[in-house]
Design an enzyme around this catalytic site. Structure first.
Site, short mmCIF file in Angstrom:
data_model
loop_
_atom_site.label_atom_id
_atom_site.label_comp_id
_atom_site.label_asym_id
_atom_site.label_seq_id
_atom_site.Cartn_x
_atom_site.Cartn_y
_atom_site.Cartn_z
N ASP A 157 -39.49 7.52 -32.89
CA ASP A 157 -39.21 8.12 -31.59
C ASP A 157 -39.13 7.07 -30.49
O ASP A 157 -39.75 6.02 -30.60
CB ASP A 157 -40.36 9.09 -31.28
CG ASP A 157 -39.89 10.29 -30.48
OD1 ASP A 157 -38.71 10.32 -30.11
OD2 ASP A 157 -40.72 11.17 -30.22
N GLN A 161 -41.86 10.37 -36.63
CA GLN A 161 -40.55 10.15 -35.99
C GLN A 161 -40.42 8.70 -35.56
O GLN A 161 -41.40 8.11 -35.10
CB GLN A 161 -40.43 11.03 -34.75
CG GLN A 161 -40.43 12.51 -35.03
CD GLN A 161 -40.30 13.30 -33.74
OE1 GLN A 161 -41.09 13.11 -32.83
NE2 GLN A 161 -39.32 14.18 -33.68
N LYS A 173 -26.32 16.35 -25.53
CA LYS A 173 -26.79 15.41 -26.55
C LYS A 173 -25.68 14.92 -27.45
O LYS A 173 -24.57 15.47 -27.45
CB LYS A 173 -27.88 16.04 -27.39
CG LYS A 173 -27.41 17.24 -28.19
CD LYS A 173 -28.48 17.71 -29.17
CE LYS A 173 -27.99 18.95 -29.90
NZ LYS A 173 -28.80 19.31 -31.04
N HIS A 197 -38.50 7.12 -25.92
CA HIS A 197 -38.08 7.80 -24.70
C HIS A 197 -37.69 6.78 -23.67
O HIS A 197 -38.44 5.85 -23.40
CB HIS A 197 -39.20 8.72 -24.21
CG HIS A 197 -39.47 9.82 -25.19
ND1 HIS A 197 -40.49 9.76 -26.11
CD2 HIS A 197 -38.80 10.97 -25.43
CE1 HIS A 197 -40.44 10.84 -26.87
NE2 HIS A 197 -39.42 11.59 -26.49
N CYS A 227 -43.03 13.33 -26.85
CA CYS A 227 -42.50 13.18 -25.48
C CYS A 227 -43.54 13.41 -24.38
O CYS A 227 -43.60 12.62 -23.44
CB CYS A 227 -41.29 14.08 -25.24
SG CYS A 227 -40.57 14.85 -26.67
N ARG A 240 -45.79 20.07 -37.47
CA ARG A 240 -45.17 21.34 -37.11
C ARG A 240 -45.34 22.30 -38.28
O ARG A 240 -45.14 21.94 -39.43
CB ARG A 240 -43.68 21.15 -36.82
CG ARG A 240 -43.48 20.28 -35.59
CD ARG A 240 -42.02 20.12 -35.25
NE ARG A 240 -41.86 19.03 -34.30
CZ ARG A 240 -40.72 18.47 -33.99
NH1 ARG A 240 -39.61 18.90 -34.58
NH2 ARG A 240 -40.66 17.49 -33.13
N HIS A 268 -34.27 11.13 -25.03
CA HIS A 268 -35.00 11.08 -26.30
C HIS A 268 -34.03 10.51 -27.33
O HIS A 268 -32.86 10.89 -27.33
CB HIS A 268 -35.40 12.46 -26.82
CG HIS A 268 -36.02 13.39 -25.84
ND1 HIS A 268 -37.32 13.78 -25.93
CD2 HIS A 268 -35.52 14.02 -24.76
CE1 HIS A 268 -37.59 14.63 -24.95
NE2 HIS A 268 -36.51 14.80 -24.22
ZN LIG Z 1 -38.79 13.39 -27.24
#
Ligand SMILES: [Zn+2]
Ligand SMILES: [Zn+2]
Length: 641
Positions: free
Chosen positions: A386, A384, A472, A388, A337, A366, A518
């Site tokens: 991912d 991910q 969320k 945004h 992000c 992580r 996200h």
């Molecule tokens: Zn994010």
């Protein structure tokens, strides 16, 4: 009289001191027979505990997560009662409910203990359960609590009491057994109808290696014998489908201690599978107006100071990488992000440009403790799917609907048919712990709820489960074995736009903050592939199979013909291989079955003379002979998602 508000919004009047069990009885006897506990103003209580003021009450049964965990925790007490009866002098640590079942940490003194004694304990538990002993709650003073356990000689309970403030201590007694516990529990032991002790392990008291190692006994209980039978069957099936086992057998991925724990190595077949998933989602995203971006695997420490990740996770994660000359610090990217925020900031934005949707298959790192690592589901490096989205507040609902469409498209293509959506909103009683204006929260929360409704999702609303930076929606998916997985998250964020000072120029010519969303339909490629392997037991949908067919020449003489066929299929992007081994055809077929290859094409004398192939389908057997063109048509039809 007090007013009791039920989950459907109806309000009923009762005498002060009414219990949840009595409320259940006033609704229906059938319901009362199934009530295990109740949520009173959001806290889980004993169903027998008197309610003294106006309250909202949700009756909990086996079908509620909190109902189940109360049941299992109460079962831990029942096991302790059985252990005390069978092995007098046993001392008890803690006995919580866990995701499936419960455990109790106990000290048997000098006694040896093994799983051979499980049967005896199970029988005793069932005998005690049949007595239907009530779980009786009793507040006690700290002095009385200390006296009770000093007399009993249980130093573990005394150690626990030490940390409890006077006035907050309760005992629970069922039958002959009294435990220090804050509760809640089920009404009586009679609800427990089926018992299975699962395993035994060592566990240090309070997780501290310098203290005594206790015996941890794991168990699971059910309200019906049939539920236990079903559960044990599911466990057998799950063992067969374990993604770590199938991942090895199907040569999808591996781990190497030299590379490092929790860092998966994708083998060629696993990579082919993963690439197909990536391409599939990328295509769908492009159609939905996403733009693909790429960002580096590390970022300057200041980036994460700005985003707040450093303050929150810095000390518990991989530590900074230092440059040899400038003394700068970089972090392995824990999230994509912040990088995407900087891409948004790379040029001025007008209200007409929004929404902007940046997608990246971004690899993040992580730190997870080594004991927490598990196959592909808990790793230290993962990718991910991912994206945004940066939009105006008035666009949140429309964007949410589009993301839901995308997630459902993904689920449909992969055979996940049973799912619910969990909508996590802020705690209306405690608004100060959230950032963002009231107005924006109200807008986003109703946008999510309306989007989910309009898409016809089955939703569960959880108050107080929102992140501090926004509400969320999570998809909870049931796999083929009935296990629940959280896949697909859509998260609204007011925090990062604020921290990165993201802006757009509105129609009023003023600067405004965009809302950030996200979202990740798969979650991560690693976890998703793990879930997918276990869901389909390694029998992937044809379009995803790393090897869609295998050509099996009956002997060396037909290899040329086999190669010709393979070239025809390769030209149409159909992937497979030829089994050139000098083995009997029966053996070749058996091996292909084990590898779960969807189609087997057998070629011998007759086939090469007539220009056809004999087709076998995995799990179905012989489909007869056909020309390679016919086969190509059939498989192409199946592959098209
Ligand atoms: Zn994010
Ligand atoms: Zn308890």
């Amino acid at each position: 009289m007090i007013s009791i508000t039920l989950p459907d919004g109806s309000v009923r009047q009762y005498d002060k001191g009414i219990t949840s069990m009595q409320i259940a009885q006033s609704i229906s006897e059938g319901l009362a027979r199934n009530v295990l506990a109740a949520e009173v103003n959001g806290q889980v209580w004993d169903a027998s505990r008197p309610i003294e003021e106006d309250s909202t009450v949700k009756l909990l049964t086996w079908n509620d997560g909190n109902g189940k965990s109360t049941f299992w925790h109460s079962s831990a007490h029942l096991m302790a009662e059985a252990l005390e009866a069978l092995y007098p002098g046993t001392k008890f640590g803690i006995g919580p409910a866990i995701e499936t079942g419960f455990y109790y940490d106990v000290d048997f003194g000098d006694r040896d203990f093994s799983s051979e004694e499980f049967k005896k304990i199970e029988d005793k538990m069932l005998e005690l359960a049949r007595q239907k002993s009530e779980y009786i709650r009793k507040p006690v003073s700290k002095a009385d609590a200390v006296e009770y356990f000093t007399e009993k000689g249980d130093e573990y309970k005394l150690d626990l009491i030490k940390d409890l403030p006077d006035g907050s201590i309760t005992f629970y007694t069922q039958g002959e057994f009294t435990d220090l516990c804050r509760g809640p529990h089920i009404p009586n032991t009679g609800f427990i109808k089926a018992v299975k002790l699962m395993s035994v392990a060592g566990a240090y008291w309070r997780g501290d290696e310098s203290r005594k190692q206790l015996t941890r006994i794991y168990g699971v209980t059910f309200t019906k014998q049939s539920e236990l039978t079903e559960y044990l069957h599911m466990l057998e099936e799950a063992k067969k489908r374990d993604h770590r086992k199938l991942g090895k057998e199907l040569e999808l991925f591996t781990f190497s201690e030299k590379v490092g724990m929790g860092l998966p190595l994708w083998l060629p077949k696993g990579t082919a599978l993963r690439e197909r998933l990536t391409n599939f989602l990328q295509k769908a995203q492009t159609k939905a107006g996403y733009e693909q971006v790429i960002t580096p695997h590390i970022g300057h420490k200041n980036l994460y100071v700005t985003s707040g990740h450093y303050e929150k996770y810095g000390a518990d994660s991989f530590q900074p990488i230092h440059t040899p000359q400038e003394g700068e610090e970089f972090l392995l990217k824990p999230m994509n992000c912040p990088h995407h925020c900087e891409i948004y900031k790379s040029k001025p934005r007008s209200y007409k440009d929004l929404p902007v949707r940046y997608a990246e298959f971004g690899t993040v790192y992580r730190y997870e403790q080594s004991g927490e690592l598990h196959g592909l589901t808990r790793v230290r490096g993962f990718t991910q799917d991912d994206a945004h989205l940066f939009c105006r507040p008035d666009q949140v609902k429309e964007e949410f609907k589009k993301v839901i469409d995308l997630v459902l498209y993904v689920f449909g293509a992969l055979g996940f048919e049973d799912y619910t959506a969990q909508v996590s909103l802020r705690d209306p009683e405690n608004k100060t712990k959230y950032i963002g204006t009231d107005e924006n929260w109200a807008l986003a929360e109703s946008a999510i709820k309306e989007a989910a409704d309009e898409k016809g999702l089955r939703t569960v609303v959880e108050l107080g489960e929102a992140a501090f930076y926004g509400p969320k929606l999570d998809f909870m998916v049931k796999d083929a074995l009935g296990r629940k997985w959280q896949l697909g998250t859509i998260q609204v964020d007011y925090n990062l736009p604020e921290r990165f000072e993201l802006e757009y120029t509105g129609s009023d010519n003023q600067k405004h903050r965009p809302v950030m969303i996200h979202r990740a339909p798969f979650g991560s490629m690693e976890r998703f592939v793990a879930v997918l392997i276990e869901h389909c037991g390694g029998n992937f949908p044809l379009w995803l199979s790393p090897e869609q067919y295998i050509i099996l020449p009956i002997s060396e003489k037909y290899e040329e013909y086999a190669k010709k066929l393979s070239d025809v299929l390769k030209d149409s992007d159909i992937c497979g291989l030829i089994d050139f081994r000098d083995e009997k055809i029966g053996r070749k077929i058996r091996d292909a079955e084990v590898k779960k290859i969807p189609y087997m094409l057998i070629v011998g004398e007759k086939e090469s003379a007539e220009g056809v192939v004999s087709v076998r389908k995995h799990g179905q057997g012989d489909l007869g002979s056909m020309s390679i063109e016919e086969f190509k048509q059939q498989i192409t039809k199946e592959i098209t998602v």
